[in-house]
Design an enzyme around this catalytic site. Structure first.
Site, PDB file in Angstrom:
ATOM      1  N   HIS A  17       4.743   0.619  -5.228  1.00 29.52           N
ATOM      2  CA  HIS A  17       4.802  -0.006  -4.164  1.00 29.52           C
ATOM      3  C   HIS A  17       6.223  -0.454  -4.461  1.00 29.52           C
ATOM      4  O   HIS A  17       7.391  -0.464  -3.632  1.00 29.52           O
ATOM      5  CB  HIS A  17       4.242  -1.529  -4.043  1.00 29.52           C
ATOM      6  N   LYS A  41     -10.926  -4.408   3.948  1.00 30.06           N
ATOM      7  CA  LYS A  41     -10.451  -4.369   2.343  1.00 30.06           C
ATOM      8  C   LYS A  41     -11.011  -5.576   2.420  1.00 30.06           C
ATOM      9  O   LYS A  41     -10.558  -6.514   2.468  1.00 30.06           O
ATOM     10  CB  LYS A  41      -9.489  -4.418   2.383  1.00 30.06           C
ATOM     11  N   ARG A  90       2.208   8.996   1.068  1.00 28.57           N
ATOM     12  CA  ARG A  90       1.977   9.731  -0.919  1.00 28.57           C
ATOM     13  C   ARG A  90       1.640  10.753  -0.622  1.00 28.57           C
ATOM     14  O   ARG A  90       2.370  12.046  -0.848  1.00 28.57           O
ATOM     15  CB  ARG A  90       0.973   8.634  -1.119  1.00 28.57           C
ATOM     16  N   SER A 128      -3.441   0.885  -6.086  1.00 30.88           N
ATOM     17  CA  SER A 128      -3.753   0.001  -6.502  1.00 30.88           C
ATOM     18  C   SER A 128      -5.682  -0.257  -6.783  1.00 30.88           C
ATOM     19  O   SER A 128      -5.681  -0.580  -7.733  1.00 30.88           O
ATOM     20  CB  SER A 128      -3.831  -1.677  -5.286  1.00 30.88           C
TER      21      SER A 128
HETATM   22  P1  ADP Z   1      -2.798  -0.840   3.083  1.00 29.06           P
HETATM   23  O1  ADP Z   1      -2.984   0.294   2.375  1.00 29.06           O
HETATM   24  O2  ADP Z   1      -3.291  -2.105   2.699  1.00 29.06           O
HETATM   25  O3  ADP Z   1      -1.591  -0.348   3.996  1.00 29.06           O
HETATM   26  P2  ADP Z   1      -1.372  -0.954   0.136  1.00 29.06           P
HETATM   27  O4  ADP Z   1      -1.054  -2.250  -0.415  1.00 29.06           O
HETATM   28  O5  ADP Z   1      -2.365  -0.292  -0.274  1.00 29.06           O
HETATM   29  O6  ADP Z   1      -1.693  -1.164   2.002  1.00 29.06           O
HETATM   30  O7  ADP Z   1       0.120   0.035   0.620  1.00 29.06           O
HETATM   31  C1  ADP Z   1       0.859  -0.989   1.217  1.00 29.06           C
HETATM   32  C2  ADP Z   1       2.161   0.246   0.994  1.00 29.06           C
HETATM   33  O8  ADP Z   1       2.457   0.873  -0.025  1.00 29.06           O
HETATM   34  C3  ADP Z   1       1.642   1.458   2.275  1.00 29.06           C
HETATM   35  O9  ADP Z   1       2.644   2.890   3.678  1.00 29.06           O
HETATM   36  C4  ADP Z   1       0.933   2.882   1.154  1.00 29.06           C
HETATM   37  O10 ADP Z   1       1.494   4.434   1.862  1.00 29.06           O
HETATM   38  C5  ADP Z   1       2.496   2.426   0.035  1.00 29.06           C
HETATM   39  N1  ADP Z   1       1.947   2.833  -1.023  1.00 29.06           N
HETATM   40  C6  ADP Z   1       1.506   2.504  -1.960  1.00 29.06           C
HETATM   41  N2  ADP Z   1       1.243   2.812  -3.400  1.00 29.06           N
HETATM   42  C7  ADP Z   1       1.644   3.853  -3.380  1.00 29.06           C
HETATM   43  C8  ADP Z   1       3.092   4.844  -3.654  1.00 29.06           C
HETATM   44  N3  ADP Z   1       1.879   5.313  -4.836  1.00 29.06           N
HETATM   45  N4  ADP Z   1       3.848   5.846  -3.730  1.00 29.06           N
HETATM   46  C9  ADP Z   1       4.435   5.206  -2.781  1.00 29.06           C
HETATM   47  N5  ADP Z   1       4.298   4.472  -1.663  1.00 29.06           N
HETATM   48  C10 ADP Z   1       3.361   3.886  -1.885  1.00 29.06           C
END
Ligand code: ADP
Length: 164
Positions: A17, A41, A90, A128
């Site tokens: 993130h 979630k 991703r 996460s």
């Molecule tokens: P949600 O799945 O509830 O949208 P997340 O907190 O899992 O929220 O992710 C928020 C954003 O960050 C999303 O756009 C996700 O694709 C991106 N993201 C999460 N992990 C990574 C990562 N390792 N690399 C790039 N982007 C990521």
């Protein structure tokens, strides 16, 4: 002036993130990191905890603001006059959901664009939930989260594990 929103659950924020947020902060004048209540979630950390982690890890990025948000992202973007949503992408598994969300948000707010930043290759496996699983079983999460929040995450997740 360009203002964009980086939305997510951030439960908790990972280095994946942080990579997306800091890259967005170089591309746009203002970045609003919106911690969303996602009804589908069940989060491990409260909104306040997640915002606190995000504020710590983005403290050195002057054009980044962290907010909590409960509602429709398309409405919030209008409210705060953001022109785009920035999301990290991703793999194929992210694509279908993100594509659907992007088209839905465009329908709800035609002025709103969604911009996808390709994950950095070293973080493409990271989420996460992986961090939470490792921490709950006593593994080392040092490579996956910022040093300034690592101990707090471990402490909280280990406490929960003892309750279970
Ligand atoms: P949600 O799945 O509830 O949208 P997340 O907190 O899992 O929220 O992710 C928020 C954003 O960050 C999303 O756009 C996700 O694709 C991106 N993201 C999460 N992990 C990574 C990562 N390792 N690399 C790039 N982007 C990521």
């Amino acid at each position: 002036m360009s203002r964009v929103i980086c939305p997510g659950s951030f439960d908790p924020v990972t280095v994946g993130h942080i990579d997306i947020i800091s890259r967005a902060s170089k591309m746009f004048d203002e970045v609003i990191v919106a911690v969303l209540v996602n009804v589908s979630k069940k989060p491990s950390f409260s909104i306040a905890e997640r915002m606190n982690f995000l504020r710590k890890v983005t403290a050195s990025l002057e054009n980044v603001e962290v907010v909590g948000f409960d509602g429709l992202l398309a409405d919030y973007a209008k409210q705060c006059k953001a022109t785009a949503i920035v999301k990290g992408l991703r793999a194929v598994s992210d694509f279908e959901y993100e594509f659907q969300m992007s088209l839905t948000n465009k329908k709800l707010n035609p002025d709103l664009e969604t911009i996808f930043l390709t994950t950095s290759s070293e973080y493409m496996y990271l989420s996460s939930s992986i961090v939470k699983q490792i921490a709950q079983f006593g593994g080392d999460i040092t490579p996956f989260v910022a040093p300034c929040i690592k101990d707090e995450i471990v402490e909280r997740l280990c406490k929960n594990r003892n309750i279970i």
